[in-house]
Design a protein around this motif. Structure first.
Motif, PDB file in Angstrom:
ATOM      1  N   GLY A  41     -96.422 103.059   8.774  1.00 43.11           N
ATOM      2  CA  GLY A  41     -97.209 102.792   9.967  1.00 43.11           C
ATOM      3  C   GLY A  41     -96.526 103.289  11.232  1.00 43.11           C
ATOM      4  N   PHE A  42     -97.286 103.355  12.320  1.00 42.50           N
ATOM      5  CA  PHE A  42     -96.777 103.893  13.587  1.00 42.50           C
ATOM      6  C   PHE A  42     -95.624 103.068  14.131  1.00 42.50           C
ATOM      7  N   PHE A  43     -95.697 101.743  14.016  1.00 42.90           N
ATOM      8  CA  PHE A  43     -94.680 100.903  14.636  1.00 42.90           C
ATOM      9  C   PHE A  43     -93.308 101.121  13.992  1.00 42.90           C
ATOM     10  N   VAL A  44     -93.270 101.218  12.660  1.00 38.65           N
ATOM     11  CA  VAL A  44     -91.997 101.485  11.987  1.00 38.65           C
ATOM     12  C   VAL A  44     -91.540 102.912  12.290  1.00 38.65           C
ATOM     13  N   PHE A  45     -92.482 103.846  12.371  1.00 36.78           N
ATOM     14  CA  PHE A  45     -92.132 105.224  12.724  1.00 36.78           C
ATOM     15  C   PHE A  45     -91.517 105.283  14.126  1.00 36.78           C
ATOM     16  N   PHE A  46     -92.072 104.518  15.046  1.00 34.13           N
ATOM     17  CA  PHE A  46     -91.538 104.455  16.407  1.00 34.13           C
ATOM     18  C   PHE A  46     -90.097 103.944  16.401  1.00 34.13           C
ATOM     19  N   ILE A  47     -89.832 102.924  15.583  1.00 35.40           N
ATOM     20  CA  ILE A  47     -88.469 102.399  15.464  1.00 35.40           C
ATOM     21  C   ILE A  47     -87.534 103.447  14.878  1.00 35.40           C
ATOM     22  N   GLN A  48     -88.009 104.226  13.924  1.00 33.75           N
ATOM     23  CA  GLN A  48     -87.189 105.288  13.336  1.00 33.75           C
ATOM     24  C   GLN A  48     -86.828 106.351  14.370  1.00 33.75           C
ATOM     25  N   PHE A  54     -80.729 106.761  19.198  1.00 33.86           N
ATOM     26  CA  PHE A  54     -79.574 105.858  19.257  1.00 33.86           C
ATOM     27  C   PHE A  54     -78.413 106.413  18.441  1.00 33.86           C
ATOM     28  N   ALA A  55     -78.685 106.827  17.190  1.00 32.09           N
ATOM     29  CA  ALA A  55     -77.624 107.340  16.317  1.00 32.09           C
ATOM     30  C   ALA A  55     -77.020 108.614  16.873  1.00 32.09           C
ATOM     31  N   VAL A 289     -93.974  95.877  19.523  1.00 34.78           N
ATOM     32  CA  VAL A 289     -93.716  96.167  18.112  1.00 34.78           C
ATOM     33  C   VAL A 289     -93.024  94.973  17.444  1.00 34.78           C
ATOM     34  N   VAL A 290     -92.033  94.387  18.130  1.00 38.72           N
ATOM     35  CA  VAL A 290     -91.308  93.235  17.567  1.00 38.72           C
ATOM     36  C   VAL A 290     -92.250  92.048  17.401  1.00 38.72           C
ATOM     37  N   PHE A 291     -93.095  91.792  18.419  1.00 41.50           N
ATOM     38  CA  PHE A 291     -94.036  90.667  18.350  1.00 41.50           C
ATOM     39  C   PHE A 291     -95.012  90.839  17.192  1.00 41.50           C
ATOM     40  N   LEU A 292     -95.637  92.025  17.119  1.00 38.34           N
ATOM     41  CA  LEU A 292     -96.620  92.259  16.070  1.00 38.34           C
ATOM     42  C   LEU A 292     -95.943  92.311  14.697  1.00 38.34           C
TER      43      LEU A 292
END
Length: 460
Positions: A41-48, A54-55, A289-292
């Motif tokens: 999903g988009f939300f996990v993709f956004f975190i990636q 970050f990395a 994203v964290v809330f949902l």
């Protein structure tokens, strides 16, 4: 903040992911991930993507090579193990050998490595599945790509935007040669769900990252970059041969972050005046994203607890909680409706009908929701209009899963109850074309022929 060359396809891919999700046939699956597979999903993709940036800034690479040449070999074999494909490990080890030869012999090594890869390419063109199997009961390669191209060519919207991230299970039901199969290759799923442009952006990230690793490994004789390039090559092979699991996606974005070189700037930068707004926007989106995501995780945990519960009343209570916490997940509503149907009281049947009507609203592209609704109408067919609504539900399910013999049989049974035997016979025959040994269709067709024979004996 300087934008590196690799950032351009990454940011483009993120924006295209969002656009594809907005045009998706199942927006909830595209934004939050499909049931039980939240990483697409988009939300996990956004975190990636956030992890990529970050990395690239904070992760130090130098510890990697302290373990010597053993670590890359173990990493490549581990990748092959988790993707259940020895061909992936084979590709990674081949790339390691390539970079090692180049580093060892420099100029002449390049020629040797090219010849070696040419030989490996020729070997790969012939059946070597007994030595390096391309699949280990994980995916059907031909079916995966067949579904991807069928989906792609179905409409201009699918060609450019795909069916939407997280919707490949719907593509399997609609375009596959069978209602379902074990899995899909990562790139086939990307092509079907992202469309051509999204697929090319994904490949561009792979290619640019690999070229940078290859340049540093071959021309600057950097062994660590050779290891990273070999591992990325193995990841590329894994995307071709196996499903894109979360560990594989995490590894891909980690390797991509190592290839990011802000010193090689694209010439673009975020203006200082927009930095606060940019940070505020990222923070707000991350908070959402964290809330949902927390609600999705809680609902899934409650659902899993309900599956293990033996007491039917407690199971219903847990599933009702899961539906309240995450009202967009179709699977919860279908399971809750089935439990209501088992109770078989009038209020329970009404609740089941309400849940299934909501299920087809939140998941209109999911054939299982329409099938469950059709089964309920079939069960209460004595009610006024139930048979007609059941026919409509099964017909809608068939448009979404046209290779499902069970749906043809259920539709035929409803037409039998409506005494439209010609249509019923047609649907039973279609079911047997798809599944020649399907006993329900054989039995129902036999009943029609038997009754017709009895009528002829009576002279009716």
């Amino acid at each position: 903040m300087k934008i590196a060359f690799l950032d351009i396809p990454v940011i483009g891919l993120l924006l295209y992911f969002l656009l594809s999700s907005l045009f998706s046939i199942d927006r909830w699956a595209s934004f939050a991930g499909s049931f039980g597979v939240w990483h697409n999903g988009f939300f996990v993709f956004f975190i990636q993507v956030l992890w990529y940036f970050f990395a690239a800034r904070f992760v130090n690479l130098h510890w990697i090579w302290r373990f010597g040449f053993l670590l890359p070999i173990l990493a490549v074999f581990a990748l092959g193990f988790f993707t259940k494909s020895f061909a992936v490990a084979f590709l990674g080890l081949s790339a390691l050998l390539f970079f090692h030869i180049v580093r060892k012999f420099q100029g002449s090594g390049i020629l040797v490595a090219v010849i070696l890869f040419a030989i490996l390419g020729l070997l790969g063109a012939f059946p070597i599945a007994s030595i390096f199997p391309l699949r280990d009961s994980v995916v059907d390669l031909m079916n995966s790509w067949g579904i991807a191209f069928s989906s792609l060519l179905d409409s201009p919207k699918n060609f450019f935007f795909g069916t939407g991230p997280g919707t490949f299970s719907l593509d399997m039901a609609r375009y596959g040669s069978a209602p379902s199969f074990d899995g899909a290759t990562g790139f086939a799923e990307i092509l079907a769900t992202f469309g051509v442009i999204g697929f090319l952006l994904y490949v561009a990230v792979f290619v640019l990252a690999f070229l940078r690793f290859a340049f540093l490994a071959c021309l600057q004789r950097d062994r660590m970059q050779g290891f990273l390039g070999a591992l990325l090559f193995a990841v590329f092979g894994a995307y071709l041969l196996s499903p894109a699991t979360f560990p594989l996606l995490f590894l891909f974005w980690t390797l991509a972050s190592f290839a990011r070189d802000p010193s090689k700037s694209s010439g673009l930068a975020i203006p200082k005046i927009t930095k606060p707004l940019w940070k505020l926007g990222i923070f707000a989106l991350a908070g959402f994203v964290v809330f949902l995501g927390s609600r999705v995780i809680v609902a899934q945990a409650v659902y899993q607890k309900a599956k293990l519960e033996s007491n039917s009343e407690k199971r219903i209570s847990l599933l009702e909680t899961a539906v309240r916490v995450n009202p967009y997940e179709t699977a919860y509503k279908i399971q809750l409706a089935r439990l209501y149907i088992e109770i078989a009281t009038v209020p329970a049947i009404e609740n089941a009908l309400l849940q299934l009507q909501e299920a087809v609203k939140t998941g209109p592209a999911r054939s299982e929701a329409w099938e469950a609704l059709g089964m309920l109408y079939k069960a209460i067919q004595t009610a006024p209009g139930a048979k007609e609504w059941g026919v409509k539900a099964f017909e809608t399910a068939l448009t979404l899963s046209p290779k499902n013999a069970r749906l043809y049989t259920e539709l035929g049974m409803l037409y039998t109850e409506k005494e439209e035997l010609g249509l019923a016979e047609e649907y039973f025959k279609k079911a047997l074309v798809l599944s020649p040994g399907f006993l329900d269709a054989i039995f129902q067709l036999g009943r029609i022929y038997y009754n017709e024979g009895e009528k002829e004996k009576r002279g009716d």
